[in-house]
Design an enzyme around this catalytic site. Structure first.
Site, PDB file in Angstrom:
ATOM      1  N   ARG A 139       1.903  -2.591 -35.605  1.00 50.27           N
ATOM      2  CA  ARG A 139       1.479  -3.410 -34.480  1.00 50.27           C
ATOM      3  C   ARG A 139       0.736  -2.599 -33.424  1.00 50.27           C
ATOM      4  O   ARG A 139       0.797  -2.916 -32.250  1.00 50.27           O
ATOM      5  CB  ARG A 139       2.653  -4.108 -33.824  1.00 50.27           C
ATOM      6  N   CYS A 140       0.118  -1.543 -33.815  1.00 51.91           N
ATOM      7  CA  CYS A 140      -0.840  -0.876 -32.949  1.00 51.91           C
ATOM      8  C   CYS A 140      -1.469   0.223 -33.767  1.00 51.91           C
ATOM      9  O   CYS A 140      -0.795   1.099 -34.263  1.00 51.91           O
ATOM     10  CB  CYS A 140      -0.207  -0.266 -31.716  1.00 51.91           C
ATOM     11  N   GLU A 165      -0.770  -6.217 -28.991  1.00 54.08           N
ATOM     12  CA  GLU A 165       0.059  -5.047 -29.230  1.00 54.08           C
ATOM     13  C   GLU A 165       0.667  -4.439 -27.976  1.00 54.08           C
ATOM     14  O   GLU A 165       1.461  -3.509 -28.062  1.00 54.08           O
ATOM     15  CB  GLU A 165      -0.790  -3.985 -29.948  1.00 54.08           C
ATOM     16  N   GLN A 195      -5.801  -7.813 -44.140  1.00 57.60           N
ATOM     17  CA  GLN A 195      -6.183  -8.134 -42.771  1.00 57.60           C
ATOM     18  C   GLN A 195      -7.686  -7.969 -42.568  1.00 57.60           C
ATOM     19  O   GLN A 195      -8.195  -8.303 -41.505  1.00 57.60           O
ATOM     20  CB  GLN A 195      -5.439  -7.209 -41.787  1.00 57.60           C
TER      21      GLN A 195
END
Ligand SMILES: Cc1cc2nc3c(=O)[nH]c(=O)nc-3n(C[C@H](O)[C@H](O)[C@H](O)COP(=O)(O)OP(=O)(O)OC[C@H]3O[C@@H](n4cnc5c(N)ncnc54)[C@H](O)[C@@H]3O)c2cc1C
Lengths: 804, 291
Positions: free
Chosen positions: A379-380, A749, A232
């Site tokens: 996701r966070c 998120e 990422q």
């Protein structure tokens, strides 16, 4: 009107929606290739002469390695290389730095410290042979006592997991604090009531559908290393590889092709990448490593695993006077969190940012355990998920204790719309929002009063209905660079835009989409700024040889940071195009006006040139003294984080006989500022809510007392299917971000962060009459049933309870 | 995930298949729907040297529901065929209730009922259904065919009585002698999950009396549990509240669950109790409504 006056002209600005600009629910351009099976993922990379790597992992959680005998593996035809920790050590590569200034084993030398840890790897002609050879490696282990939670880790006689580290006399990684201890103590002394609650946010896993992998290709002739890999943040990896492998940075090229999801799993640098790189250097052939599902779930970056002791000082009328929190976080065998270096437990102290709280204090202790490292995200990032979950669970418990309606309790403590900018009790600066309005939109949508009546009616028949609310504002989009860095690299981001002669363009950014739809959204920002139709703009990310330097995509930072850079670079282009327009229109620059897609002469609006005509002129008819071409880049360092707000309301029915609960309705109200592509935003929210539902109802990685991982495959680590996933009713409120060039805030998120507490609060509301204050996630039916029948809180902390 | 090396054969006749199995000995395995065997091979928990794929064998994909209500399920009849069959829905409510709860649609299009029986997963669903219905398996080997009662067929976790060169060719459910009733309930954490606890109840009712009963449990023992005492307690009785409670008590007693990450033993036992109660109560209510 006289004949000499120019005829009144209506604007010739382009219709922004038609060109796919801001606000257009444009279909995702990347889906065209994904849906046709034409995506290009790491495993699709096939290079001439490529070899295949497989990893041998530890079957046990904590053991001394007595011996490793790889001779039988070397004997298998087709085996090219067997790497062990001992061999890595000769190259000084047995250990590598983590993103949190700790070290992590690449291949174990002295001990294995968690089940699934990398012990050896084999490079062979095909992956089947490599796997066969892994099985032929004989490792003798001497078992050591195992630690699977912070209580065990801090027990006086606990074995020391990191005996490799000089001066590490226990299992504590950090003791950290933030806030005003004395002021908080004073407020607690004056409180009418103190509400306390303890809970565990379980270990979860991002589990992207595509596991991790790399194809390393070292070319001896050019000295260049190219690595295709699932990351990422390709530029951070390039820097890391330069530092770890001691290769010159300009001869390293990291390519992150299409990614099949990330959710934070693809931020860290994993041993597999490093081994494939070393193997390629040693063998001078491309080496492919594709992780299998168990390897991904058992060894790569997890999320959460934090224990809370939370306290609130309250006035009788419902005013919150202070908040005190202590967390114990379980980081596994290596401290591998990815977060700004000055915050040891991430941005956990962003908790309670949407409430007006005079003072607060947080202490946090992190420990090593015999579990996989990570603590990065699901996701966070930055522990914001924990912050908001704890906050909203504490809010509900406090409201119940005071006997105040939970919606009213939130409303009376919200930061008011006219209080911005607002300094939170831990020092963040929030800048905008309409919290009470969002809550009201949600309450109206779910018909709060109506549901309360329905709930009371149902109770008469022994049915258990519940309603849960969760509200939060969260800090998304790190930087600014003063406060936020990864390994010292400041958290800005970048964009580069090249407009070609015919007015088509290529845009590159330092972010990296993993499903967020950057190829679609970024083009819409350019279309908004320049009037170039979105379909005329191609977006490229992920290749460090071509993309401008950026920090990648996680923490909902792409739109707040890289998206801002896209707007800024477009404005630079527009500024240059204005000069070209003045030249073409033969007027001075000050007389040129802009409307979407076109410059015109202020006094003669009919006389104008399109942005495409300016582009042509940039290459074919530029004025004297003006540099040819129409290209620019922009680096954007945001002045602050963005602060989106979310309000999630869930209703459930609990079956008192089995503890099974069904979701009745889910209402989500999101205020993420200006929405670039509303369809993509809604997709992000629905996906986030689904993950919230999963975490609250079924998902966790847990361990037995021997450190065996429960959740190392998709039969035990559950992803929800379309069948049980509830439907969502989405609503929006728009409070533009005051400092973002197009008013956008992060959204990727929000629902994952704010959602879980809404589901849990709903179930807790349904079983309130049994005196239960907390059941740890996931709220599996047996836990809910235990809470109802035994009338006590239910802990989900490992080790799991077995009969043995 | 890469399985160990294996040889693969796809015979065209059952005799050829049996011959191959005979030659392969203990290292050979039948491949039917592959929905249990292939995952095990990918994880290398199973590493057969020879796979004998029976999917090309003729005459094994039948699902026959006879006029008398007897049912024959061929070795290549898929879960989906059972799920979609109107005849099955009419003839055996317990089968119809179980079929859509097996795995997910993808698995159901390939997996087979007979394969599920052979696989003998203590958390499998079909063995409980077939046990409750008093069915048997027909096996064919070098010496011909034999019938094996389901209660004898499954011998332990992932173990059956088949000789290494026998193929299970069909499962047979006997014709009922009276009106059929029953149901199947399963506690799963998510669609496609194996049972935390599951209950199959098959009844034959004459007038208001139960004349035959079968109750079998899944997920609560090292193999499918035949709750015989519970079932027997219903025979000759009407479905009164008292009779239902007694049967539920006995079924919960017959369960041998263990505590794990899906729940405590006590909880699973309680779920069995609840499910037996719910199925029998529903049957008694619909019977009353029908009467
Ligand atoms: C994701 C997933 C979820 C699942 N969920 C459930 C569930 O909820 N409930 C449930 O009951 N099952 C479930 N299953 C298992 C599924 O029902 C399988 O289809 C079934 O267990 C095996 O049938 P098969 O035809 O696929 O057999 P195979 O996988 O081909 O074989 C299984 C075993 O039986 C043997 N075998 C198969 N057929 C024969 C035969 N005719 N003669 C002799 N030996 C034979 C094989 O040699 C092998 O040892 C699930 C499977 C998956 C992948």
């Amino acid at each position: 009107m006289t004949a000499t006056e120019p005829a009144p002209t209506t604007s010739r600005a382009l219709d922004e929606i038609k060109i796919g600009g801001m606000g257009a629910s444009r279909k995702r351009v990347e889906d065209n290739r994904f849906l046709r099976g034409r995506g290009h993922y790491v495993d699709d990379v096939v290079l001439p002469g490529m070899l295949h790597m497989e990893i041998l992992r530890s079957p046990v959680a904590h053991a001394r390695i007595v011996s490793i005998d790889a001779s039988r593996a070397w004997d298998i035809p087709g085996v090219r290389l067997v790497l062990t920790g001992e061999m890595m050590a000769t190259r000084n590569l047995a250990w590598m730095p983590t993103l949190s200034y700790d070290t992590q084993a690449v291949l174990a030398t002295d001990k294995v410290r968690f089940q699934g840890q990398e012990v050896a790897c084999v490079i062979a002609d095909d992956p089947y042979i490599a796997k066969d050879a892994c099985e032929a490696i004989e490792v003798e282990y001497e078992q050591l006592p195992v630690i699977v939670n912070p209580t065990q880790a801090t027990a006086p006689d606990a074995p020391i997991i990191r005996d490799d580290k000089e001066g590490q006399a226990d299992n504590v990684i950090f003791d950290w604090e933030v806030g005003d201890r004395a002021g908080t103590d004073r407020a607690f002394a004056e409180a009418d009531h103190v509400s306390t609650i303890r809970m565990h946010y379980p270990r979860s896993h991002p589990s992207p559908l595509e596991c991790c992998g790399s194809v390393a290709d070292f070319d001896r002739a050019t000295g260049k290393l190219t690595v295709y890999m699932t990351t990422q943040a390709p530029h951070i990896v390039r820097a890391a590889v330069a530092l770890i492998a001691e290769l010159p940075e300009h001869l390293i090229r990291i390519v992150s092709p299409d990614l099949g999801g990330g959710f934070g799993n693809k931020v860290p640098v994993y041993p597999g990448y490093v081994m494939s790189i070393l193997a390629s250097i040693l063998l001078e052939r491309p080496v492919k490593w594709i992780e299998d599902r168990s390897g991904n779930l058992i060894s790569t970056g997890f999320g959460r695993d934090v224990y809370l002791e939370g306290e609130m000082a309250l006035r009788r009328d419902g005013k919150i006077l202070a908040v005190r929190m202590h967390t114990d976080s379980d980081h596994g065998a290596f401290f591998g969190d990815a977060q700004p270096s000055k915050f040891k437990i991430g941005l956990l102290h962003s908790t309670f940012s949407c409430y007006d709280i005079p003072t607060a204090h947080l202490t946090a202790r992190g420990v090593y355990t015999n579990k996989a490292p990570g603590g990065v995200a699901y996701r966070c990032s930055f522990r914001v998920t924990e912050a908001m979950f704890f906050q909203e669970r504490m809010m509900q418990a406090a409201a119940d204790e005071l006997g105040i309606d939970q919606a009213e309790f939130r409303r009376m403590n919200f930061v008011r719309d006219d209080d911005f900018p607002h300094r939170t009790p831990f020092g963040f600066l929030t800048d905008s929002g309409q919290y009470a309005k969002c809550l009201q939109v949600g309450l109206d949508a779910i018909d709060y009063e109506g549901f309360r009546r329905e709930q009371a009616e149902a109770a008469k028949q022994g049915r258990l209905l519940g309603i849960g609310i969760s509200c939060m504002t969260e800090p998304l989009g790190a930087g600014n660079s003063r406060e936020y860095d990864i390994l010292g690299i400041k958290m800005f981001d970048s964009a580069e835009l090249r407009v070609h002669m015919t007015g088509k363009a290529i845009l590159r950014t330092g972010a990296k989409s993993q499903g967020q739809g950057h190829e679609t959204t970024w083009a819409q920002i350019v279309a908004h700024e320049l009037g170039i139709p979105a379909e005329d703009i191609v977006v490229e990310e992920g290749d460090t040889d071509t993309a401008p330097f950026g920090m990648g995509t996680y923490a909902s930072r792409s739109t707040p940071v890289a998206g801002a850079a896209v707007a800024m670079v477009s404005r630079k282009i527009r500024a240059k195009a204005r000069k070209l327009a003045a030249h073409l229109l033969e007027v001075s620059e000050e007389d040129v006006e802009w409307e979407l897609g076109r410059f015109y002469v202020r006094s003669a609006p009919d006389r104008g040139v399109t942005i495409q005509e300016c582009a042509m002129a940039a290459y074919s008819n530029m004025p004297d003294g003006l540099e040819p071409g129409l290209e620019a880049n922009a680096y954007y360092d945001p002045p602050n984080l963005t602060w989106p707000f979310g309000c999630y309301i869930v209703t459930v029915e609990v079956d008192p006989m089995t503890g099974v609960w069904d979701v009745l309705r889910v209402v989500a109200v999101d205020d993420c500022g200006v929405r670039i592509n509303p369809m993509i935003v809604e997709g992000q929210i629905m996906g986030g809510l689904t993950e919230a539902y999963a975490m609250s109802s079924m998902q966790f990685i847990t361990f037995d007392a021997d450190g065996n991982c429960i959740g190392s495959n998709f039969m035990d680590y559950l992803l929800p299917t379309a069948w049980e996933t509830p439907g969502y009713e989405l609503h929006e409120v728009v409070t533009p971000c005051p400092h973002h060039p197009i008013g956008a805030k992060g959204i990727g998120e929000c629902a994952t962060v704010g959602g879980p507490a809404a589901f849990v609060n709903a179930v807790m509301d349904a079983v309130k009459q049994y005196g239960v204050r907390n059941v740890d996630m996931p709220l599996l039916p047996d836990r809910v049933y235990e809470a109802i029948t035994q009338r006590h809180d239910v802990s989900g902390a490992p080790p799991i309870r077995t009969d043995a | 995930m890469y399985p160990s090396r294996f040889r693969y054969e796809a015979p065209r006749t059952i005799d050829e298949a049996i011959q191959l199995l005979h030659e392969g000995g203990a290292e050979a395995k039948v491949l039917a729907g592959g929905q249990s065997l292939v995952p095990l091979m990918k994880l290398r928990f199973a590493a057969p040297e020879l796979l004998v794929d029976i999917n090309n064998l003729p005459g094994l994909d039948h699902l026959d529901v006879a006029a008398d209500g007897g049912i024959r399920v061929g070795a290549l009849c898929r879960h989906r065929d059972l799920e979609r069959s109107l005849d099955v829905a009419q003839a055996q409510p317990v089968m119809a209730a179980a079929a859509p709860l097996i795995a997910d649609p993808v698995v159901r299009t390939r997996g087979t009922l007979v394969g599920s029986l052979c696989h003998a997963d203590p958390q499998g669903d079909w063995a409980a259904v077939v046990t409750a219905l008093g069915g048997h398996v027909v096996a064919q080997g070098p010496g011909g065919r034999r019938d094996i009662a389901i209660t004898d067929f499954v011998t332990g976790p992932f173990q059956n009585v088949l000789a290494y060169d026998e193929v299970a060719v069909e499962a047979v459910l006997p014709p009922p002698r009276a009106r059929v009733a029953g149901g199947f309930l399963k506690l799963e954490r998510r669609v496609g999950d194996f049972a935390t606890a599951g209950t199959a109840v098959a009844l034959e009712i004459d007038g208001d009396r139960v004349v035959r009963a079968g109750i079998a449990l899944t997920g609560v023992g090292s193999r499918t549990v035949d709750a015989r005492a519970a079932a027997d307690s219903l025979v000759g009785q009407g479905l009164t509240g008292e009779a239902i409670m007694r049967a539920a008590d006995l079924a919960a007693e017959a369960a041998q669950p263990t505590s794990d990450h899906r729940g405590s033993a006590a909880y699973k036992r309680h779920v069995i109790h609840t499910f037996v109660t719910r199925i029998l109560t529903r049957v008694s209510q619909t019977s009353e409504a029908a009467a």
